[in-house]
Design a protein around this motif. Structure first.
Motif: not given
Length: 137
Positions: A80-91
């Motif tokens: 999940r953490d890596e996918m969040t980072e891959l998709l941009g990481g920030t709102l």
């Protein structure tokens, strides 16, 4: 649709790794195979999948399980953490133009529910914005 397949595979992984105290290399290899297949089925680029899987493997291999998490949950957390980072990481927010209209383009594969998401986006914008907004689809 893409995330539903990944979600069901990750839930299966959590059940498989249920009572283990440490993540072994064989377990991790099996988990990463499932994640790789789910991402490839979701039409993610092979090079992106390969890099993503390698990053997750590096972080997860031999890592002690946190006291509050099972090994399966630990792997899911890393994914999940890596996918969040891959998709941009920030709102990120939409920058509305001072002079209407603000154009928002929504792209996706055929059958990926673009109309539904554009409708939901319009409803959300109307609800959160002060000025009257007209949404056209």
């Amino acid at each position: 649709m893409a995330f539903e397949g990944l979600s069901s595979r990750l839930q299966a992984i959590t059940r498989k790794l249920g009572g283990k105290a440490r993540i072994t290399e064989a377990d991790l290899k099996e988990v990463m195979r499932e994640v790789k297949l789910a991402l490839l089925e979701a039409d993610v680029n092979y090079k992106v999948v390969k890099e993503f899987v390698n990053t997750v493997q590096e972080k997860a291999l031999g890592q002690d399980v946190l006291k509050s998490l099972t090994p399966g949950q630990q792997v899911i957390k890393i994914v999940r953490d890596e996918m969040t980072e891959l998709l941009g990481g920030t709102l990120s927010r939409v920058n509305f133009t001072p002079n209407p209209p603000t154009v928002i383009m929504l792209v996706g594969l055929q059958g990926s529910r673009k109309n539904y998401y554009s409708w939901k986006t319009c409803k959300f914008i109307k609800k959160t914005r002060e000025k009257a907004i007209t949404c056209c689809m």
